[in-house]
Motif scaffolding. Structure first.
Motif, PDB file in Angstrom:
ATOM      1  N   GLU A 159       0.814  -1.216   0.000  1.00  0.00           N
ATOM      2  CA  GLU A 159       0.000   0.000   0.000  1.00  0.00           C
ATOM      3  C   GLU A 159       0.855   1.277   0.000  1.00  0.00           C
ATOM      4  OE1 GLU A 159      -0.460  -2.507   2.197  1.00  0.00           O
ATOM      5  OE2 GLU A 159      -2.129  -3.411   1.079  1.00  0.00           O
ATOM      6  N   SER A 160       2.017   1.201   0.617  1.00  0.00           N
ATOM      7  CA  SER A 160       2.865   2.394   0.745  1.00  0.00           C
ATOM      8  C   SER A 160       4.046   2.412  -0.207  1.00  0.00           C
ATOM      9  CB  SER A 160       3.401   2.508   2.177  1.00  0.00           C
ATOM     10  OG  SER A 160       2.368   2.533   3.115  1.00  0.00           O
ATOM     11  N   LEU A 161       4.468   1.232  -0.641  1.00  0.00           N
ATOM     12  CA  LEU A 161       5.696   1.142  -1.428  1.00  0.00           C
ATOM     13  C   LEU A 161       5.509   0.123  -2.537  1.00  0.00           C
ATOM     14  CD1 LEU A 161       8.739   1.968  -1.621  1.00  0.00           C
ATOM     15  CD2 LEU A 161       9.232  -0.006  -0.167  1.00  0.00           C
ATOM     16  N   SER A 162       5.816   0.542  -3.749  1.00  0.00           N
ATOM     17  CA  SER A 162       5.671  -0.350  -4.908  1.00  0.00           C
ATOM     18  C   SER A 162       7.020  -0.994  -5.238  1.00  0.00           C
ATOM     19  CB  SER A 162       5.154   0.427  -6.127  1.00  0.00           C
ATOM     20  OG  SER A 162       5.067  -0.408  -7.260  1.00  0.00           O
ATOM     21  N   LEU A 163       7.091  -2.312  -5.078  1.00  0.00           N
ATOM     22  CA  LEU A 163       8.287  -3.064  -5.421  1.00  0.00           C
ATOM     23  C   LEU A 163       7.950  -4.053  -6.533  1.00  0.00           C
ATOM     24  CD1 LEU A 163       9.738  -3.754  -1.842  1.00  0.00           C
ATOM     25  CD2 LEU A 163      10.509  -2.056  -3.508  1.00  0.00           C
ATOM     26  N   PRO A 164       8.912  -4.367  -7.388  1.00  0.00           N
ATOM     27  CA  PRO A 164       8.622  -5.192  -8.580  1.00  0.00           C
ATOM     28  C   PRO A 164       8.243  -6.636  -8.281  1.00  0.00           C
ATOM     29  CG  PRO A 164      10.978  -4.706  -8.417  1.00  0.00           C
ATOM     30  CD  PRO A 164      10.296  -3.865  -7.405  1.00  0.00           C
ATOM     31  N   HIS A 165       8.547  -7.143  -7.068  1.00  0.00           N
ATOM     32  CA  HIS A 165       8.222  -8.534  -6.770  1.00  0.00           C
ATOM     33  C   HIS A 165       7.871  -8.657  -5.288  1.00  0.00           C
ATOM     34  CE1 HIS A 165       8.601 -12.897  -6.350  1.00  0.00           C
ATOM     35  NE2 HIS A 165       8.516 -12.964  -7.679  1.00  0.00           N
ATOM     36  N   PRO A 166       6.884  -9.484  -4.934  1.00  0.00           N
ATOM     37  CA  PRO A 166       6.475  -9.613  -3.522  1.00  0.00           C
ATOM     38  C   PRO A 166       7.598 -10.051  -2.584  1.00  0.00           C
ATOM     39  CG  PRO A 166       4.828 -10.591  -4.970  1.00  0.00           C
ATOM     40  CD  PRO A 166       6.000 -10.242  -5.831  1.00  0.00           C
ATOM     41  N   ILE A 167       8.523 -10.843  -3.092  1.00  0.00           N
ATOM     42  CA  ILE A 167       9.607 -11.339  -2.234  1.00  0.00           C
ATOM     43  C   ILE A 167      10.498 -10.209  -1.732  1.00  0.00           C
ATOM     44  CG2 ILE A 167      11.300 -11.686  -4.080  1.00  0.00           C
ATOM     45  CD1 ILE A 167      10.669 -13.995  -1.057  1.00  0.00           C
ATOM     46  N   LEU A 168      10.472  -9.060  -2.414  1.00  0.00           N
ATOM     47  CA  LEU A 168      11.327  -7.941  -2.038  1.00  0.00           C
ATOM     48  C   LEU A 168      10.872  -7.256  -0.744  1.00  0.00           C
ATOM     49  CD1 LEU A 168      12.055  -6.330  -5.523  1.00  0.00           C
ATOM     50  CD2 LEU A 168      13.529  -7.817  -4.158  1.00  0.00           C
ATOM     51  N   TYR A 169       9.606  -7.448  -0.356  1.00  0.00           N
ATOM     52  CA  TYR A 169       9.131  -6.830   0.882  1.00  0.00           C
ATOM     53  C   TYR A 169       9.796  -7.455   2.120  1.00  0.00           C
ATOM     54  CZ  TYR A 169       5.727  -4.358  -1.956  1.00  0.00           C
ATOM     55  OH  TYR A 169       5.132  -3.550  -2.900  1.00  0.00           O
ATOM     56  N   PRO A 170       9.779  -8.798   2.253  1.00  0.00           N
ATOM     57  CA  PRO A 170      10.520  -9.368   3.391  1.00  0.00           C
ATOM     58  C   PRO A 170      12.018  -9.132   3.297  1.00  0.00           C
ATOM     59  CG  PRO A 170       9.660 -11.109   1.967  1.00  0.00           C
ATOM     60  CD  PRO A 170       9.017  -9.828   1.532  1.00  0.00           C
ATOM     61  N   VAL A 171      12.553  -9.070   2.067  1.00  0.00           N
ATOM     62  CA  VAL A 171      13.977  -8.767   1.913  1.00  0.00           C
ATOM     63  C   VAL A 171      14.277  -7.363   2.424  1.00  0.00           C
ATOM     64  CG1 VAL A 171      15.814  -8.359   0.224  1.00  0.00           C
ATOM     65  CG2 VAL A 171      14.350 -10.369  -0.004  1.00  0.00           C
ATOM     66  N   ALA A 172      13.388  -6.421   2.107  1.00  0.00           N
ATOM     67  CA  ALA A 172      13.573  -5.041   2.561  1.00  0.00           C
ATOM     68  C   ALA A 172      13.482  -4.954   4.083  1.00  0.00           C
ATOM     69  CB  ALA A 172      12.542  -4.124   1.915  1.00  0.00           C
ATOM     70  N   ARG A 173      12.524  -5.677   4.676  1.00  0.00           N
ATOM     71  CA  ARG A 173      12.415  -5.671   6.145  1.00  0.00           C
ATOM     72  C   ARG A 173      13.646  -6.299   6.794  1.00  0.00           C
ATOM     73  NH1 ARG A 173       6.794  -6.183   4.958  1.00  0.00           N
ATOM     74  NH2 ARG A 173       6.998  -8.438   4.660  1.00  0.00           N
ATOM     75  N   PHE A 174      14.126  -7.387   6.199  1.00  0.00           N
ATOM     76  CA  PHE A 174      15.332  -8.030   6.715  1.00  0.00           C
ATOM     77  C   PHE A 174      16.527  -7.066   6.648  1.00  0.00           C
ATOM     78  CE2 PHE A 174      19.280 -10.383   6.003  1.00  0.00           C
ATOM     79  CZ  PHE A 174      19.283 -11.234   7.101  1.00  0.00           C
ATOM     80  N   SER A 175      16.643  -6.357   5.526  1.00  0.00           N
ATOM     81  CA  SER A 175      17.744  -5.405   5.366  1.00  0.00           C
ATOM     82  C   SER A 175      17.643  -4.270   6.375  1.00  0.00           C
ATOM     83  CB  SER A 175      17.746  -4.838   3.940  1.00  0.00           C
ATOM     84  OG  SER A 175      17.893  -5.869   2.991  1.00  0.00           O
ATOM     85  N   LEU A 176      16.416  -3.799   6.597  1.00  0.00           N
ATOM     86  CA  LEU A 176      16.197  -2.713   7.551  1.00  0.00           C
ATOM     87  C   LEU A 176      16.638  -3.121   8.953  1.00  0.00           C
ATOM     88  CD1 LEU A 176      14.933   0.032   8.393  1.00  0.00           C
ATOM     89  CD2 LEU A 176      12.767  -1.205   8.692  1.00  0.00           C
ATOM     90  N   TRP A 177      16.216  -4.301   9.394  1.00  0.00           N
ATOM     91  CA  TRP A 177      16.548  -4.715  10.748  1.00  0.00           C
ATOM     92  C   TRP A 177      17.994  -5.174  10.861  1.00  0.00           C
ATOM     93  CZ3 TRP A 177      14.045  -3.059  14.671  1.00  0.00           C
ATOM     94  CH2 TRP A 177      12.714  -2.675  14.516  1.00  0.00           C
ATOM     95  N   SER A 178      18.588  -5.553   9.747  1.00  0.00           N
ATOM     96  CA  SER A 178      20.023  -5.833   9.765  1.00  0.00           C
ATOM     97  C   SER A 178      20.807  -4.550  10.010  1.00  0.00           C
ATOM     98  CB  SER A 178      20.465  -6.474   8.444  1.00  0.00           C
ATOM     99  OG  SER A 178      19.882  -7.749   8.270  1.00  0.00           O
ATOM    100  N   LEU A 179      20.372  -3.461   9.376  1.00  0.00           N
ATOM    101  CA  LEU A 179      21.005  -2.163   9.615  1.00  0.00           C
ATOM    102  C   LEU A 179      20.805  -1.729  11.068  1.00  0.00           C
ATOM    103  CD1 LEU A 179      20.078  -0.242   6.341  1.00  0.00           C
ATOM    104  CD2 LEU A 179      22.372  -0.904   7.083  1.00  0.00           C
ATOM    105  N   TYR A 180      19.598  -1.978  11.588  1.00  0.00           N
ATOM    106  CA  TYR A 180      19.349  -1.668  13.001  1.00  0.00           C
ATOM    107  C   TYR A 180      20.338  -2.429  13.888  1.00  0.00           C
ATOM    108  CZ  TYR A 180      17.479  -2.608  17.632  1.00  0.00           C
ATOM    109  OH  TYR A 180      17.371  -2.783  18.987  1.00  0.00           O
ATOM    110  N   GLY A 181      20.541  -3.721  13.612  1.00  0.00           N
ATOM    111  CA  GLY A 181      21.449  -4.533  14.413  1.00  0.00           C
ATOM    112  C   GLY A 181      22.873  -4.005  14.362  1.00  0.00           C
ATOM    113  N   PHE A 182      23.303  -3.614  13.168  1.00  0.00           N
ATOM    114  CA  PHE A 182      24.666  -3.096  13.004  1.00  0.00           C
ATOM    115  C   PHE A 182      24.865  -1.809  13.787  1.00  0.00           C
ATOM    116  CE2 PHE A 182      27.580  -0.183  10.892  1.00  0.00           C
ATOM    117  CZ  PHE A 182      28.731  -0.947  10.790  1.00  0.00           C
TER     118      PHE A 182
END
Length: 405
Positions: A71-94
C-alpha cells in the motif's frame, strides 16, 4: 616492507621496532594534569547519549518498517518486501550494536575506576552495564587489570598471548639459519614454519571470522586466546579459578549473579515477546557488540610490529607501549572513521594512553593521547597502526602466527 629471495635465503626489509626504555614518570609527566580528572556526571551523560542514540535507531527502524508494504511502497516482486524488512533490521542490528559497544566501553572504564572518583559508583554502574551485556563484571575487571599490569608479557599477560615455537612443536631458533627479528630466514626453515602454521587465505578468512563471532564468549568460558600456562578448564565463572585470589571469591560470585539475572531477563523476554522479537532487537546487536569488542582489542594488541617480552625483558612502560592506536572503521572513509570513534568513545584511537594510565576517562583521552604522542615521537616511537576493520583483521590474523624468539 620488501621481500627478496636469493641463494636459498629470504630477506625482508622491515620497519624498525623501537624497544622503549622510557620510565613511567616520563610517560605520565607528558600528559596534562587535568586529563586525570574524573566526573560521574560527565561520564553518566555518555551513558544517556548512547541510550538515546540506540533508542533513536530503534524508533527509526520501526517507523520505516510501516512503509514496507504494497500500500505504501511499490516493489517489482512480492519477495522484495521481506527482503527489505530483513535489510532494515540488519542495519538496526549493526548500528545499535556499534553504539551499544560505547556502553560496553563505559562499563569497562568503571572497572578501571575511570568513571568517577567513587569506587562504589564505579563498581555499581559497571556491574549493571556489563551484566546487561552478558559480561561478568568483577571477574573480567580482575583479569583485565592483570592484562594492563603485564601487557605483552609472555607468562603474565591474560589475552592475545602468542604461541611459542615449543608450543607448536617446532625446533628452537637456529641463528645460523634465521635472524631472531625475522629479517632473514633460510628457505628450508621457512617451509618448515609454513608447514606447521599454514598460509591459507581461506583458513585465515574462516579463522578470523570465527574469532570475531565467537572469540569473546570463548575467552570467558574456556580461556581461548588467553594465558597459555593456565590449566584446561580455566574460565571467568569459577571463583576458584587460578586467575583469582581467595579474597576475590565474593566478587566473582556477584559477577555470576549478574549473568544469571541477565539470562533470566533474556528468558523472560523471549517468553513474553517471542524469540524472533528478542533476537532481532537484542541478540543481533549483542553479537555485534561482541564482534566489535574482539576486533578492537585484537587489533590493539596484535601486529607483526608489536613485541612480546620474556620476564627478563619486561617492564611496565614497555608493556604499556606494546599496543597500537587505530581509527575504527577508518578504512571506510573519514565519515565512517569519525562515527566509529564517536560511537565507541575513542577506545581504539586512544588506546596507548589508556595503557599508560587506565584511570584517564575517555573524554580526556584524546588530549592525553596528543600530548603522549609528542613525547613518544621524541624517542622515535610511533604507535599508530592501520585503520581498524575486517581487512586489517584478516591481514594480522594471517601474519601473526608465532613468537619468534
Amino acid at each position: 616492507m620488501s621481500i627478496k629471495s636469493q641463494d636459498s635465503v629470504t630477506s625482508i626489509k622491515q620497519n624498525e621496532v623501537v624497544i622503549p626504555d622510557l620510565t613511567i614518570k616520563d610517560l605520565l609527566s607528558a600528559i596534562p594534569a587535568h586529563c586525570f580528572k574524573r566526573s560521574a556526571l560527565r561520564s553518566s551523560l555518555y551513558i544517556a547519549w548512547d541510550c538515546i542514540v540506540i533508542g533513536g535507531i530503534y524508533k527509526t527502524a520501526t517507523f520505516v518498517e510501516t512503509f514496507i508494504n504494497p500500500e505504501s511502497l511499490s516493489l517489482p516482486h512480492p519477495i522484495l518486501y521481506p527482503v527489505a524488512r530483513f535489510s532494515l533490521w540488519s542495519l538496526y542490528g549493526f548500528w545499535s550494536g556499534l553504539f551499544a559497544t560505547g556502553l560496553w566501553v563505559v562499563a569497562h572504564e568503571c572497572g578501571h575506576q575511570a568513571f568517577s572518583e567513587s569506587k562504589f559508583i564505579n563498581n555499581s554502574v559497571g556491574w549493571v552495564l556489563h551484566s546487561a551485556l552478558g559480561v561478568p563484571y568483577h571477574s573480567w575487571r580482575i583479569t583485565h587489570a592483570k592484562h594492563h599490569a603485564s601487557t605483552g608479557h609472555m607468562t603474565q599477560d591474560q589475552v592475545f598471548v602468542p604461541k611459542t615455537r615449543g608450543q607448536l612443536g617446532l625446533p628452537p631458533l637456529d641463528p645460523t639459519k634465521e635472524n631472531i627479528l625475522g629479517s632473514t630466514i633460510s628457505n628450508d626453515v621457512k617451509n618448515e614454519l609454513w608447514d606447521a602454521i599454514g598460509d591459507s587465505p581461506i583458513g585465515a578468512t574462516l579463522g578470523s571470522a570465527a574469532y570475531l563471532l565467537g572469540g569473546w564468549p570463548a575467552y570467558l568460558i574456556r580461556n581461548a586466546s588467553g594465558q597459555k600456562r593456565y590449566p584446561a578448564g580455566t574460565n571467568h565463572f569459577n571463583p576458584n579459578a587460578v586467575m583469582f585470589a581467595p579474597h576475590q571469591h565474593g566478587a566473582v560470585v556477584l559477577s555470576d549473579a549478574g549473568i544469571l539475572l541477565w539470562m533470566a531477563g533474556l528468558a523472560g523476554s523471549i517468553y513474553t515477546f517471542g524469540f524472533l522479537t528478542v533476537f532481532r532487537l537484542y541478540i543481533v546487536p549483542y553479537f555485534w557488540v561482541n564482534h566489535w569488542l574482539v576486533l578492537i582489542t585484537f587489533l590493539q594488541h596484535t601486529d607483526p610490529l608489536l613485541p612480546h617480552y620474556r620476564p627478563s625483558e619486561f617492564t611496565f612502560p614497555r608493556g604499556a607501549l606494546a599496543t597500537l592506536d587505530r581509527n575504527l572503521l577508518g578504512d571506510c572513509g573519514k565519515i565512517m572513521g569519525w562515527i566509529g570513534a564517536h560511537a565507541t568513545h575513542g577506545i581504539s584511537e586512544t588506546h596507548v594512553a589508556h595503557h599508560v594510565s587506565s584511570k584517564i576517562p575517555h573524554y580526556n583521552a584524546w588530549e592525553a593521547s596528543d600530548a603522549l604522542r609528542k613525547r613518544l615521537a621524541q624517542a622515535g616511537i610511533v604507535l599508530r597502526g592501520a585503520p581498524g576493520g575486517w581487512s586489517e583483521v584478516y591481514r594480522v590474523f594471517k601474519e601473526c602466527k608465532v613468537r619468534r624468539g
